[in-house]
Write an enzyme that holds these catalytic residues in place. Structure first.
Site, PDB file in Angstrom:
ATOM      1  N   PHE A 226       1.096  -1.114   0.031  1.00 48.47           N
ATOM      2  CA  PHE A 226       0.367  -0.146   0.085  1.00 48.47           C
ATOM      3  C   PHE A 226       0.824   1.557  -0.529  1.00 48.47           C
ATOM      4  CE2 PHE A 226      -1.876   2.639   3.197  1.00 48.47           C
ATOM      5  CZ  PHE A 226      -2.330   3.919   2.459  1.00 48.47           C
TER       6      PHE A 226
ATOM      7  N   GLY B 262       1.736  -7.675  -0.385  1.00 44.87           N
ATOM      8  CA  GLY B 262       1.741  -6.269  -1.670  1.00 44.87           C
ATOM      9  C   GLY B 262       1.215  -7.409  -2.992  1.00 44.87           C
TER      10      GLY B 262
ATOM     11  N   TYR C 145       4.949  -7.661  15.677  1.00 48.07           N
ATOM     12  CA  TYR C 145       5.695  -6.241  14.684  1.00 48.07           C
ATOM     13  C   TYR C 145       6.070  -5.844  15.953  1.00 48.07           C
ATOM     14  CZ  TYR C 145       3.232  -2.905  11.793  1.00 48.07           C
ATOM     15  OH  TYR C 145       3.801  -1.564  11.353  1.00 48.07           O
TER      16      TYR C 145
ATOM     17  N   TYR D 203      23.931   0.902  13.801  1.00 46.41           N
ATOM     18  CA  TYR D 203      24.395   0.582  12.968  1.00 46.41           C
ATOM     19  C   TYR D 203      25.450   2.105  12.505  1.00 46.41           C
ATOM     20  CZ  TYR D 203      24.437  -3.654  10.239  1.00 46.41           C
ATOM     21  OH  TYR D 203      24.584  -5.271  10.183  1.00 46.41           O
TER      22      TYR D 203
ATOM     23  N   ASN E 135      19.716  -7.190   6.862  1.00 49.14           N
ATOM     24  CA  ASN E 135      20.181  -6.920   5.340  1.00 49.14           C
ATOM     25  C   ASN E 135      20.430  -5.413   4.654  1.00 49.14           C
ATOM     26  OD1 ASN E 135      20.586  -9.477   5.599  1.00 49.14           O
ATOM     27  ND2 ASN E 135      18.854  -9.819   5.558  1.00 49.14           N
TER      28      ASN E 135
HETATM   29  P1  NAD Z   1       1.650  -3.271   3.414  1.00 45.03           P
HETATM   30  O1  NAD Z   1       1.111  -4.467   3.965  1.00 45.03           O
HETATM   31  O2  NAD Z   1       0.691  -3.357   2.154  1.00 45.03           O
HETATM   32  O3  NAD Z   1       2.733  -3.342   2.751  1.00 45.03           O
HETATM   33  C1  NAD Z   1       4.199  -4.256   3.135  1.00 45.03           C
HETATM   34  C2  NAD Z   1       4.688  -4.365   2.020  1.00 45.03           C
HETATM   35  O4  NAD Z   1       6.087  -5.331   2.360  1.00 45.03           O
HETATM   36  C3  NAD Z   1       4.068  -5.360   0.959  1.00 45.03           C
HETATM   37  O5  NAD Z   1       3.774  -5.077  -0.472  1.00 45.03           O
HETATM   38  C4  NAD Z   1       4.576  -6.746   0.931  1.00 45.03           C
HETATM   39  O6  NAD Z   1       4.778  -8.241   0.208  1.00 45.03           O
HETATM   40  C5  NAD Z   1       6.043  -6.831   1.575  1.00 45.03           C
HETATM   41  N1  NAD Z   1       6.428  -7.850   2.456  1.00 45.03           N
HETATM   42  C6  NAD Z   1       6.731  -8.438   3.893  1.00 45.03           C
HETATM   43  N2  NAD Z   1       7.601  -9.291   3.871  1.00 45.03           N
HETATM   44  C7  NAD Z   1       8.691  -9.078   3.166  1.00 45.03           C
HETATM   45  C8  NAD Z   1       9.693 -10.115   2.999  1.00 45.03           C
HETATM   46  N3  NAD Z   1      10.471 -10.269   4.052  1.00 45.03           N
HETATM   47  N4  NAD Z   1      10.056  -9.602   2.145  1.00 45.03           N
HETATM   48  C9  NAD Z   1       9.854  -8.404   0.715  1.00 45.03           C
HETATM   49  N5  NAD Z   1       8.807  -7.554   1.094  1.00 45.03           N
HETATM   50  C10 NAD Z   1       7.799  -8.266   1.938  1.00 45.03           C
HETATM   51  O7  NAD Z   1       1.704  -2.368   4.305  1.00 45.03           O
HETATM   52  P2  NAD Z   1       2.215  -0.885   4.385  1.00 45.03           P
HETATM   53  O8  NAD Z   1       0.157  -0.379   5.204  1.00 45.03           O
HETATM   54  O9  NAD Z   1       2.623  -0.536   3.628  1.00 45.03           O
HETATM   55  O10 NAD Z   1       3.344  -0.836   5.246  1.00 45.03           O
HETATM   56  C11 NAD Z   1       4.362  -0.132   4.992  1.00 45.03           C
HETATM   57  C12 NAD Z   1       5.314  -0.484   5.914  1.00 45.03           C
HETATM   58  O11 NAD Z   1       4.751   1.065   7.087  1.00 45.03           O
HETATM   59  C13 NAD Z   1       5.594  -1.498   6.997  1.00 45.03           C
HETATM   60  O12 NAD Z   1       6.749  -1.563   7.215  1.00 45.03           O
HETATM   61  C14 NAD Z   1       4.715  -1.284   8.137  1.00 45.03           C
HETATM   62  O13 NAD Z   1       5.049  -1.618   9.103  1.00 45.03           O
HETATM   63  C15 NAD Z   1       4.380   0.307   7.966  1.00 45.03           C
HETATM   64  N6  NAD Z   1       3.297   1.003   8.999  1.00 45.03           N
HETATM   65  C16 NAD Z   1       2.494   1.367   8.032  1.00 45.03           C
HETATM   66  C17 NAD Z   1       1.179   1.905   8.794  1.00 45.03           C
HETATM   67  C18 NAD Z   1       0.176   2.132   7.994  1.00 45.03           C
HETATM   68  O14 NAD Z   1      -1.139   2.553   8.750  1.00 45.03           O
HETATM   69  N7  NAD Z   1      -0.419   1.994   6.833  1.00 45.03           N
HETATM   70  C19 NAD Z   1       1.499   2.488  10.389  1.00 45.03           C
HETATM   71  C20 NAD Z   1       3.032   2.096  11.050  1.00 45.03           C
HETATM   72  C21 NAD Z   1       3.781   1.225   9.899  1.00 45.03           C
HETATM   73  N1  UDP Z   2      24.176  -7.962   3.109  1.00 41.27           N
HETATM   74  C1  UDP Z   2      23.299  -8.156   2.397  1.00 41.27           C
HETATM   75  N2  UDP Z   2      23.826  -6.694   0.999  1.00 41.27           N
HETATM   76  C2  UDP Z   2      25.371  -6.665   1.283  1.00 41.27           C
HETATM   77  C3  UDP Z   2      26.123  -6.489   2.268  1.00 41.27           C
HETATM   78  C4  UDP Z   2      25.346  -7.269   2.966  1.00 41.27           C
HETATM   79  O1  UDP Z   2      22.464  -8.373   2.133  1.00 41.27           O
HETATM   80  O2  UDP Z   2      25.216  -5.912   0.232  1.00 41.27           O
HETATM   81  C5  UDP Z   2      23.586  -8.240   3.782  1.00 41.27           C
HETATM   82  C6  UDP Z   2      24.553  -9.738   4.644  1.00 41.27           C
HETATM   83  O3  UDP Z   2      24.401 -10.639   4.350  1.00 41.27           O
HETATM   84  C7  UDP Z   2      24.859  -9.923   6.718  1.00 41.27           C
HETATM   85  C8  UDP Z   2      24.133  -8.716   6.332  1.00 41.27           C
HETATM   86  O4  UDP Z   2      23.664  -8.022   5.564  1.00 41.27           O
HETATM   87  O5  UDP Z   2      24.264 -10.388   6.691  1.00 41.27           O
HETATM   88  C9  UDP Z   2      24.898  -7.130   7.808  1.00 41.27           C
HETATM   89  O6  UDP Z   2      25.677  -7.653   6.712  1.00 41.27           O
HETATM   90  P1  UDP Z   2      27.121  -6.488   7.670  1.00 41.27           P
HETATM   91  O7  UDP Z   2      27.806  -5.933   7.136  1.00 41.27           O
HETATM   92  O8  UDP Z   2      26.230  -5.311   8.526  1.00 41.27           O
HETATM   93  O9  UDP Z   2      28.041  -7.354   8.563  1.00 41.27           O
HETATM   94  P2  UDP Z   2      28.360  -9.016   8.883  1.00 41.27           P
HETATM   95  O10 UDP Z   2      28.468  -9.668   7.464  1.00 41.27           O
HETATM   96  O11 UDP Z   2      29.932  -8.704   8.759  1.00 41.27           O
HETATM   97  O12 UDP Z   2      27.702  -9.918   9.210  1.00 41.27           O
END
Ligand code: NAD
Ligand code: UDP
Ligand code: UDP
Length: 330
Positions: A14, A39, A146, A160, A100
């Site tokens: 969203f 999404g 959450y 970081y 990551n």
């Molecule tokens: P949403 O559920 O529509 O969007 C979240 C998106 O993240 C989705 O497209 C989903 O597929 C993707 N996603 C989830 N897990 C994932 C993963 N492991 N790897 C890659 N993609 C992943 O929700 P939103 O309302 O658009 O929220 C977006 C962000 O804003 C979220 O981080 C949410 O916590 C934060 N947020 C939203 C609200 C709100 O009121 N809408 C309030 C507070 C915080």
């Molecule tokens: N990482 C990634 N993309 C990058 C560099 C790092 O996804 O281009 C990930 C990596 O797999 C690691 C995490 O980010 O697990 C944290 O990276 P960082 O360098 O801080 O820590 P470390 O690699 O020493 O665990």
């Protein structure tokens, strides 16, 4: 204006889809990363032809190696129904996803934005909530996956920043609504509008006296971009939300009025740990970002109702049975 390469995780959700659209409008290149957990392809379908838009199907709990200038980390389900469906995955997405994204930002020295949440305040006993309030979260309740995941992500962002001198921007988002909310994602605005448009009863959890403050999506995205544009010394966390506070019953009544629906109100049990009140103190956002919401709830609801009305019409025409083919003569 300088064209930047910007990655948006959760870009097919969203908020993410609105952010991608706005970044493209401003002339940036967008890499949208999403695993479609909540999404939808439909949210970004209109962007796929844009040569500056690229989609990557990827789960942020796994490492990713790309080259960009800025990162917005939005990947995480946001509706209680979805984030509680697989709570372990929710924590992994917030925590491993943040690691990551931060590891990536560290390697390529990108500026990185975190979509945190008002849920870090839990069921607050200070009202409205300023950024200095440390919150009241039940660490072992059904919302903890959450709330605690997002709290830990904030900790990682600040560590970081201190340890690796990363440029970070953390915003705490309060309830936001608008077009492209998932019709079945269980959040209150989409639930009430869809129920009203279908003539179904409106489901109020508890007595409906709990409060929320609702921000229209366009206002929020403006706040995101202003936050990203602040000097590096400004990290947040900063609250982004609309300070207009309404009870859930008032919201139901407003949706009924605006849709002209005849839906009745029905009362269901209040979910565990459901916060009684929530309202942002946006003093800091006003001062540091020169930002405040401009779209009142009634206006935002009208736009959202228009969106869902159109979607429901499209769905109905999509399921209408095709005309019977003419019977072939034998
Ligand atoms: P949403 O559920 O529509 O969007 C979240 C998106 O993240 C989705 O497209 C989903 O597929 C993707 N996603 C989830 N897990 C994932 C993963 N492991 N790897 C890659 N993609 C992943 O929700 P939103 O309302 O658009 O929220 C977006 C962000 O804003 C979220 O981080 C949410 O916590 C934060 N947020 C939203 C609200 C709100 O009121 N809408 C309030 C507070 C915080
Ligand atoms: N990482 C990634 N993309 C990058 C560099 C790092 O996804 O281009 C990930 C990596 O797999 C690691 C995490 O980010 O697990 C944290 O990276 P960082 O360098 O801080 O820590 P470390 O690699 O020493 O665990
Ligand atoms: N709610 C409701 N009926 C619904 C959906 C939600 O009364 O059909 C209530 C919910 O109990 C909460 C408020 O509306 O008090 C906001 O819920 P939502 O899931 O949108 O977000 P939250 O702010 O709780 O994360």
């Amino acid at each position: 204006m300088e064209r930047k390469r910007v990655m948006v995780t959760g870009g097919a959700g969203f908020l993410g889809s609105h952010l991608c659209e706005r970044l493209l409008d401003y002339g940036h290149e967008v890499l949208c990363v999403d695993n479609f957990f909540t999404g939808r392809k439909a949210n970004i379908a209109h962007l796929l032809d844009n040569p500056y838009f690229e989609f990557m199907r990827h789960d942020v709990t796994f490492p990713l190696y790309v080259e960009v200038d800025e990162i917005y980390n939005l990947a995480c389900p946001a509706s209680p129904v979805h984030y509680q469906a697989d709570p372990v995955q929710t924590t992994k997405t917030s925590v491993h996803g943040a690691i990551n994204v931060l590891g990536l930002a560290k390697r390529i020295r990108a500026k990185v934005f975190q979509a945190s949440t008002s849920e870090v305040y839990g069921d607050p006993d200070i009202h409205p909530q300023p950024e200095t309030y440390r919150g009241s979260v039940n660490t072992i309740g059904p919302r903890a996956c959450y709330d605690e995941g997002k709290r830990c992500a904030e900790t990682l962002f600040f560590d970081y920043h201190r340890q690796h001198k990363l440029r970070i921007k953390v915003v705490r988002i309060f309830n936001t609504y608008g077009p492209r909310m998932h019709p079945n994602d269980g959040r209150v605005v989409s639930n009430f509008i869809v129920q009203a448009l279908k003539g179904q009863p409106i489901t109020i959890y508890g007595k409906g006296t709990q409060t929320r403050s609702f921000c229209y999506v366009d206002d929020l995205i403006t706040g995101f971009l202003k936050m990203m544009g602040t000097p590096d010394s400004f990290t947040g966390p900063v609250n982004l939300g609309n300070p207009g506070e309404f009870t859930i019953k008032q919201l139901a009544e407003m949706v009924i009025k605006l849709t002209g629906a005849r839906s009745k109100l029905v009362y269901k049990p209040l979910p565990q740990d459901d916060p009684l009140q929530r309202c942002p103190d946006i003093t800091l956002a006003k001062k540091a970002l020169k930002w405040q919401p401009t779209i009142a709830l009634e206006e935002g609801l009208k736009r959202t109702i228009d969106y869902f009305e159109k979607r429901l019409v499209d769905e109905r025409s999509a399921v209408r049975p095709a005309k019977k083919p003419a019977t072939r003569s034998r």
